[in-house]
Design a protein around this motif. Structure first.
Motif, PDB file in Angstrom:
ATOM      1  N   SER A  43       0.514  -1.190  -0.043  1.00  0.00           N
ATOM      2  CA  SER A  43       0.050   0.103   0.150  1.00  0.00           C
ATOM      3  C   SER A  43       0.891   1.088  -0.023  1.00  0.00           C
ATOM      4  O   SER A  43       0.413   2.464  -0.554  1.00  0.00           O
ATOM      5  N   ASP A  44       2.203   1.193   0.357  1.00  0.00           N
ATOM      6  CA  ASP A  44       3.201   2.373   0.622  1.00  0.00           C
ATOM      7  C   ASP A  44       3.375   2.776  -1.020  1.00  0.00           C
ATOM      8  O   ASP A  44       3.703   3.896  -1.088  1.00  0.00           O
ATOM      9  N   VAL A  45       3.289   1.967  -1.915  1.00  0.00           N
ATOM     10  CA  VAL A  45       3.621   2.355  -3.360  1.00  0.00           C
ATOM     11  C   VAL A  45       2.198   2.412  -4.274  1.00  0.00           C
ATOM     12  O   VAL A  45       2.458   2.336  -5.340  1.00  0.00           O
ATOM     13  N   THR A  46       1.185   2.734  -3.634  1.00  0.00           N
ATOM     14  CA  THR A  46      -0.034   2.972  -4.243  1.00  0.00           C
ATOM     15  C   THR A  46      -0.534   4.168  -3.904  1.00  0.00           C
ATOM     16  O   THR A  46      -1.735   4.339  -4.276  1.00  0.00           O
ATOM     17  N   VAL A  47       0.187   5.086  -3.108  1.00  0.00           N
ATOM     18  CA  VAL A  47      -0.266   6.257  -2.479  1.00  0.00           C
ATOM     19  C   VAL A  47       0.188   7.370  -3.807  1.00  0.00           C
ATOM     20  O   VAL A  47       1.129   7.046  -4.615  1.00  0.00           O
ATOM     21  N   ARG A  49       2.410  10.026  -5.571  1.00  0.00           N
ATOM     22  CA  ARG A  49       3.797  10.348  -5.742  1.00  0.00           C
ATOM     23  C   ARG A  49       4.711   9.052  -5.327  1.00  0.00           C
ATOM     24  O   ARG A  49       5.706   9.212  -4.812  1.00  0.00           O
ATOM     25  N   SER A  50       4.095   7.870  -5.524  1.00  0.00           N
ATOM     26  CA  SER A  50       4.759   6.676  -5.305  1.00  0.00           C
ATOM     27  C   SER A  50       4.525   5.688  -6.547  1.00  0.00           C
ATOM     28  O   SER A  50       3.964   6.070  -7.434  1.00  0.00           O
ATOM     29  N   ALA A  67      10.807   0.319  -6.572  1.00  0.00           N
ATOM     30  CA  ALA A  67       9.699   1.198  -6.239  1.00  0.00           C
ATOM     31  C   ALA A  67      10.326   2.310  -5.329  1.00  0.00           C
ATOM     32  O   ALA A  67      11.277   2.374  -4.810  1.00  0.00           O
ATOM     33  N   ARG A  69       8.432   5.465  -2.689  1.00  0.00           N
ATOM     34  CA  ARG A  69       7.273   5.972  -1.989  1.00  0.00           C
ATOM     35  C   ARG A  69       7.753   7.461  -1.209  1.00  0.00           C
ATOM     36  O   ARG A  69       8.848   7.469  -0.981  1.00  0.00           O
ATOM     37  N   ALA A  76      11.961  10.946  -1.441  1.00  0.00           N
ATOM     38  CA  ALA A  76      11.514   9.429  -1.916  1.00  0.00           C
ATOM     39  C   ALA A  76      12.143   8.562  -1.179  1.00  0.00           C
ATOM     40  O   ALA A  76      13.521   8.782  -1.153  1.00  0.00           O
ATOM     41  N   LYS A  79      12.559   1.447  -2.526  1.00  0.00           N
ATOM     42  CA  LYS A  79      12.226   0.111  -1.975  1.00  0.00           C
ATOM     43  C   LYS A  79      12.149  -0.808  -2.874  1.00  0.00           C
ATOM     44  O   LYS A  79      12.048  -0.760  -4.110  1.00  0.00           O
ATOM     45  N   SER A 102      11.319  10.123  -9.849  1.00  0.00           N
ATOM     46  CA  SER A 102      11.131  10.796  -8.629  1.00  0.00           C
ATOM     47  C   SER A 102      11.249  12.526  -8.868  1.00  0.00           C
ATOM     48  O   SER A 102      10.721  13.178  -8.298  1.00  0.00           O
TER      49      SER A 102
END
Length: 153
Positions: A43-47, A49-50, A67, A69, A76, A79, A102
């Motif tokens: 879920s951290d990479v579906t917000v 600016r991710s 990824a 985030r 950023a 990950k 980024s």
């Protein structure tokens, strides 16, 4: 970027993404004794600016992932960087793509954490212009962790 490596955004819940994330976890477990699973939440990479990306070869086979985030509005966090093969520029292609994205998202820096025992990763990032920074977030006061950062230009 290597012309034989295609990097593009992908749903981190896709079968190919999950397979690569699992391969990375197995690799990290064997190198560091920790799979890194507790440091990554899809879920951290579906917000906003991710981004989660997959690298594929010319045949369309998944050969790497990575990824970013947000840590804050300017930084950023990198990950889940993984390349099945270390020889053909997959990691460099993924990193270059994520650095470019980024900047497009308005970040001025990228930070990351890796384990001190993972010297190949430390060397890879240092060779790409990353420098040691003070450990941040959950990595503070953890001697096994090395944090690196890079100003984007």
């Amino acid at each position: 970027m290597q012309s034989d490596v295609i990097v593009q955004a992908e749903d981190p819940n896709s079968r190919d993404a999950k397979e690569l994330i699992e391969l990375l976890s197995d690799t990290l477990q064997s190198i560091t004794g920790d799979s890194g699973k507790n440091s990554f939440d899809i879920s951290d990479v579906t917000v906003p600016r991710s981004l989660f990306v997959l690298a594929r070869n010319q045949q369309g086979e998944p050969i790497g992932c990575g990824a970013i985030r947000p840590i804050d509005s300017n930084i950023a966090e990198l990950k889940r960087m993984y390349a099945k093969s270390k020889a053909n520029g997959v990691g460099s292609a993924i990193l270059s793509y994520l650095e470019e994205q980024s900047m497009n998202f308005g970040y001025s820096q990228i930070w990351l954490e890796t384990r001190a025992v993972n010297q190949k990763a430390v060397s890879f990032y240092e060779n790409k212009g990353y420098s040691r920074i003070d450990n941040y977030g959950k990595y503070i006061n953890r001697e096994e962790c090395i944090c690196l950062g890079k100003f984007l230009s």
